[in-house]
Design a protein around this motif. Structure first.
Motif, PDB file in Angstrom:
ATOM      1  N   LYS A 165       0.838  -1.211   0.000  1.00 18.61           N
ATOM      2  CA  LYS A 165       0.000   0.000   0.000  1.00 18.61           C
ATOM      3  C   LYS A 165       0.868   1.253   0.000  1.00 18.61           C
ATOM      4  N   ALA A 166       1.921   1.243   0.790  1.00 19.39           N
ATOM      5  CA  ALA A 166       2.819   2.395   0.837  1.00 19.39           C
ATOM      6  C   ALA A 166       3.463   2.637  -0.531  1.00 19.39           C
ATOM      7  N   LEU A 167       3.869   1.548  -1.196  1.00 16.59           N
ATOM      8  CA  LEU A 167       4.499   1.681  -2.510  1.00 16.59           C
ATOM      9  C   LEU A 167       3.503   2.202  -3.540  1.00 16.59           C
ATOM     10  N   MET A 168       2.275   1.700  -3.507  1.00 11.72           N
ATOM     11  CA  MET A 168       1.269   2.151  -4.474  1.00 11.72           C
ATOM     12  C   MET A 168       1.008   3.649  -4.343  1.00 11.72           C
ATOM     13  N   LEU A 169       0.992   4.139  -3.114  1.00 11.11           N
ATOM     14  CA  LEU A 169       0.825   5.583  -2.908  1.00 11.11           C
ATOM     15  C   LEU A 169       2.012   6.355  -3.466  1.00 11.11           C
ATOM     16  N   PHE A 170       3.215   5.773  -3.326  1.00 11.55           N
ATOM     17  CA  PHE A 170       4.388   6.428  -3.907  1.00 11.55           C
ATOM     18  C   PHE A 170       4.305   6.453  -5.438  1.00 11.55           C
ATOM     19  N   LEU A 171       3.838   5.360  -6.039  1.00 13.47           N
ATOM     20  CA  LEU A 171       3.704   5.326  -7.501  1.00 13.47           C
ATOM     21  C   LEU A 171       2.758   6.423  -7.982  1.00 13.47           C
ATOM     22  N   ILE A 172       1.683   6.660  -7.225  1.00 16.29           N
ATOM     23  CA  ILE A 172       0.754   7.741  -7.575  1.00 16.29           C
ATOM     24  C   ILE A 172       1.441   9.099  -7.444  1.00 16.29           C
ATOM     25  N   SER A 173       2.322   9.211  -6.457  1.00 11.66           N
ATOM     26  CA  SER A 173       2.965  10.508  -6.169  1.00 11.66           C
ATOM     27  C   SER A 173       4.069  10.878  -7.156  1.00 11.66           C
ATOM     28  N   ILE A 174       4.533   9.919  -7.945  1.00 13.10           N
ATOM     29  CA  ILE A 174       5.653  10.188  -8.865  1.00 13.10           C
ATOM     30  C   ILE A 174       5.331  11.329  -9.825  1.00 13.10           C
ATOM     31  N   GLN A 175       4.089  11.414 -10.266  1.00  9.24           N
ATOM     32  CA  GLN A 175       3.709  12.482 -11.203  1.00  9.24           C
ATOM     33  C   GLN A 175       3.967  13.868 -10.613  1.00  9.24           C
ATOM     34  N   TYR A 176       3.920  13.969  -9.288  1.00  7.12           N
ATOM     35  CA  TYR A 176       4.103  15.274  -8.648  1.00  7.12           C
ATOM     36  C   TYR A 176       5.576  15.638  -8.491  1.00  7.12           C
ATOM     37  N   LEU A 327      11.597  -1.415  -2.193  1.00  3.31           N
ATOM     38  CA  LEU A 327      10.980  -0.095  -2.326  1.00  3.31           C
ATOM     39  C   LEU A 327      11.210   0.516  -3.707  1.00  3.31           C
ATOM     40  N   PHE A 328      12.201  -0.010  -4.438  1.00 10.09           N
ATOM     41  CA  PHE A 328      12.565   0.584  -5.724  1.00 10.09           C
ATOM     42  C   PHE A 328      12.468  -0.399  -6.893  1.00 10.09           C
ATOM     43  N   ALA A 329      11.860  -1.554  -6.655  1.00  6.14           N
ATOM     44  CA  ALA A 329      11.793  -2.597  -7.689  1.00  6.14           C
ATOM     45  C   ALA A 329      11.015  -2.149  -8.917  1.00  6.14           C
TER      46      ALA A 329
END
Length: 399
Positions: A165-176, A327-329
Motif C-alpha cells: 500500500k505504501a508503494l502504491m501511494l508512492f507510484l501515484i505521487s511520482i507524477q508530482y 521499495l525501488f523494484a
C-alpha cells in the motif's frame, strides 16, 4: 520440505501472462501496438484468481490471518475500535493500516476477501501506472512486476501487504515529482507512512529522483558497491552498533541479535541474481541516452539504480536487502519494457528468450520449498493450522 513440483504453478502462470503480454500489431501503424479488452480481461482475471485468491502462501499470512480475525468492525462500537488501535495486540501496526483493515472487516469477516480486495486495489493502481508510463506495453510491465518482486522472490503482493500500500501511494505521487508539486507529493507519502513506516524514505527522494547525474558518478558508485559486495566489507553493522549505544539497551540488543544472527546477517556471493543486476546496470547505462528522451525516465532510472546499489551496499545484512531494494523494484517494471522496444525483431526474440529462461530459473530456485506450495481459497486444501505446522517444520529443518 523441498520439491521441484512446488514451483510449477508459478511457472505456468508466468508463461501464460507472458504469452498474453505480447502486443498485437497495429496494421495502420506497424510501429504502434494495440492493447485490447481481451488481454485486459485475461491477465487481470488470471492474476486475481492466482494471487488475489491464494491460500496461505509463504510466511506473513501467519500474522495477518489472526490479525484480521481479531479486528472489530465499525459496528462494534467506539470502545472496541479505540482499544484495538491504542492498546490491542496489533496496535503496534501503523494506524492507517489498522483503520483500512477495520473498514474492510465491516463488510466481510472473511480473511480471503480481505486479501483479495487488497490485491485488486493494488492491481488497479498498477495498471493505471503502466498505462501512464508505458501505454503500449502495459502487460509486459505486468510480466516484469510478476518476476521482479511483485510475486516471485520476496513478493510484494504475497508477503508485504503493508509495504504494498505504501508503494502504491508512492507510484501515484511520482507524477508530482515531475510537476514539481512538493505538497501533494509529501501528502501522499505521509499518508503512505500510515500504512508502512518505510515510506519515510521516499520523502527526501523528492529532491534527488528528478536529477540527472553524470554517468561517471553512477559508475563510480557502482564500482565501489561491487567491491563492498565481493570483498564482503562490513560497514553497515559497524555504524549500527556504534549508533545503537545511544538509543537504549533494548535497541542495542535487538541490533546485536540481527547483526550476529546467521539467518539475518549474511553476505551473498556471486549468484545468478548478482549477475542479473550487474548486466542490468550495464544495459541501462548503455541505453540511458535514449531512455532520457522521455523526461520521466530520469526518475525510474534513478530508482532502478537505487534498487541495484542497495543490494550491493547492504549485502552484509539480509534483513536489509530483503526490505530496502523492494521499495525501488518498480524501476525494472518501467525501464525494461522500454529497452525491449529498442531492440529489432530478431533481438526481441533473444531478449524474451533470456527473460523466460532467467525467470523460470529464478522461480525454480526460490519457489521449491513447502512455504511456496500453492493453494487457492476457492478449493483450500490445507487449513491455517496445517500450514502453520508445515511452516514450523520448514524452519526447524532450516535451523
Amino acid at each position: 520440505m523441498n520439491s521441484i513440483f512446488y514451483c510449477f504453478p508459478y511457472i505456468i502462470i508466468f508463461i501464460i501472462i507472458t504469452i498474453f503480454s505480447v502486443p498485437l500489431v497495429n496494421n495502420r501503424n506497424p510501429n504502434a501496438s494495440i492493447i485490447n479488452f481481451g488481454q485486459y480481461f485475461a491477465i487481470t482475471f488470471i492474476l486475481i484468481l492466482f494471487i488475489g485468491l491464494r491460500g496461505f502462501i509463504y510466511t506473513d499470512w501467519k500474522t495477518y490471518y489472526p490479525y484480521y480475525n481479531s479486528l472489530p468492525s465499525l459496528f462494534d462500537g467506539k470502545n472496541a475500535l479505540l482499544t484495538t488501535i491504542t492498546k490491542g495486540k496489533y496496535s503496534v501496526y501503523e494506524k492507517g493500516w489498522l483503520l483500512f483493515s477495520i473498514l474492510i472487516k465491516t463488510f466481510s469477516s472473511n480473511y480471503f476477501v480481505f486479501q483479495n480486495l487488497q490485491f485488486c486495489i493494488d492491481l488497479f493502481i498498477l495498471l493505471l501506472f503502466f498505462k501512464t508510463y508505458i501505454p503500449d506495453h502495459i502487460f509486459l510491465g505486468v510480466v516484469f512486476f510478476y518476476v521482479f518482486n511483485g510475486v516471485i522472490g520476496l513478493g510484494l503482493e504475497i508477503n508485504f501487504l503493508r509495504n504494498a500500500k505504501a508503494l502504491m501511494l508512492f507510484l501515484i505521487s511520482i507524477q508530482y515529482i515531475q510537476k514539481k508539486k512538493i505538497i501533494l507529493y509529501f501528502l501522499l507519502n505521509i499518508f503512505g507512512i500510515l500504512f508502512h513506516t518505510s515510506s519515510v524514505l521516499y520523502l527526501p527522494l523528492y529532491f534527488i529522483l528528478n536529477r540527472r547525474f553524470s554517468k561517471k558518478i553512477y559508475l563510480y558508485i557502482f564500482v565501489i558497491g561491487n567491491f563492498i559486495y565481493l570483498l564482503q566489507i562490513r560497514w553497515v553493522s559497524v555504524i549500527l552498533l556504534s549508533v545503537s549505544k545511544y538509543l537504549g539497551s533494548n535497541i542495542e540488543y535487538i541490533l546485536y541479535r540481527y547483526i550476529t544472527s546467521s539467518k539475518w546477517s549474511v553476505s551473498y556471493g556471486i549468484s545468478i541474481g548478482y549477475l542479473e543486476r550487474f548486466f542490468t546496470f550495464i544495459l541501462v547505462m548503455h541505453f540511458s541516452n535514449r531512455l532520457y528522451k522521455k523526461s520521466f525516465n530520469i526518475i525510474f532510472i534513478n530508482c532502478l539504480y537505487l534498487y541495484i546499489l542497495s543490494y550491493l551496499y547492504l549485502s552484509e545484512m539480509r534483513i536489509l536487502t530483503d526490505r530496502i531494494p523492494l521499495l525501488f523494484a518498480f524501476g525494472y517494471w518501467i525501464i525494461y519494457p522500454q529497452i525491449y522496444v529498442f531492440f529489432k525483431k530478431d533481438k526481441k526474440i533473444i531478449f524474451l528468450s533470456f527473460l523466460i529462461f532467467y525467470s523460470v530459473l529464478k522461480i525454480m530456485s526460490g519457489h521449491s520449498t513447502i512455504l511456496n506450495m500453492y493453494d487457492n481459497a476457492l478449493y483450500l486444501k490445507y487449513s491455517y493450522e496445517q500450514r502453520v505446522q508445515f511452516r514450523n517444520q520448514y524452519f526447524r529443518s532450516f535451523e
